[in-house]
Design an enzyme around this catalytic site. Sequence first.
Site, PDB file in Angstrom:
ATOM      1  N   CYS A  41       0.815  -1.218   0.000  1.00  0.00           N
ATOM      2  CA  CYS A  41       0.000   0.000   0.000  1.00  0.00           C
ATOM      3  C   CYS A  41       0.851   1.271   0.000  1.00  0.00           C
ATOM      4  CB  CYS A  41      -0.931   0.012   1.214  1.00  0.00           C
ATOM      5  SG  CYS A  41      -2.186  -1.268   1.180  1.00  0.00           S
ATOM      6  N   CYS A 112       0.743   9.725   7.535  1.00  0.00           N
ATOM      7  CA  CYS A 112       2.027   9.296   8.083  1.00  0.00           C
ATOM      8  C   CYS A 112       2.067   9.471   9.606  1.00  0.00           C
ATOM      9  CB  CYS A 112       3.169  10.071   7.435  1.00  0.00           C
ATOM     10  SG  CYS A 112       3.348   9.762   5.661  1.00  0.00           S
TER      11      CYS A 112
END
Length: 297
Positions: A41, A112
């Site tokens: 991914c 993130c």
Amino acid sequence: MWDYTDKVLELFYNPQHQGVIEDKGEPGIKVAVGDVGSIACGDALRLHLKVEENTEKIIDARFQTFGCTSAIASSEALVELIKGKTLDEALKVTNKEIANYLGGLPEAKMHCSVMGQEALEAAIYNYRGIPLDTHEDDDEGVLVCTCFGISDAKIKRVIIENNLTTAEEVTNYVKAGGGCGSCLASIDDIIASVQKEKASATPVSNSLNQTNGKSAVKPLTPVQKIALIQKVLDEEVRPVLIADGGDVELFDVEGDRVKVILQGACGSCSSSTATLKIAIESRLRDRVSKDLVVEAV
């Protein structure tokens, strides 16, 4: 070219905590690892924690990250934020704090910081011997985004914790909707549901008295506070805990101390402290009062 802050670039070019912590069998020391993401991914993070067992203090941490500039910088920031903290203190670190430590991240890279928060939780739960399927959002709830394997529970959590209001923002934080796009309507429905819950749980303390043309906040009475706490527990906290095989019951309220009884899986689980602080206390502080402290009896 992404508009990265100087702090992001500094940590990306000069990370100090990349690598592995090996378990050398030191007395009183335990090493735990948490994995999140998938190379398929585009992002993956493995976080290593070295913990002093008698104090549960994180005395060292290292990371291995497969990803972009933001992923590496977020991982480095996470380690700098949690070193020296106890596990319970580290569990309070949010993806917002990671992003703020970096001076901000581009919206499309906020996932993130979320990945860092999830890796930390995974490592701590692994340290405490709790199976991943008791806390990993991706394994619970209804699968909404098949491209990235994201459930409705995970989407709802990131919406609530980051006050997201659009499907595009959700994609930026957890990638859901960033593939084929077929789940975007479902994400909009989840956002609408969360907003409806927030509206129904608006604290009575937000009501205003007009005095000499000025707005004044009307404090909650003890009865109103207890009623609002019960409402938030029933409508926002218990459904999440019940989905995990647990439950919570309001026992008493003494000033700003909220006493609860953890039941089912929550009562017998070694992660009960995390449940109190993350699932219950943080929600009550958002909805009722920032001064509330939740205790188990």
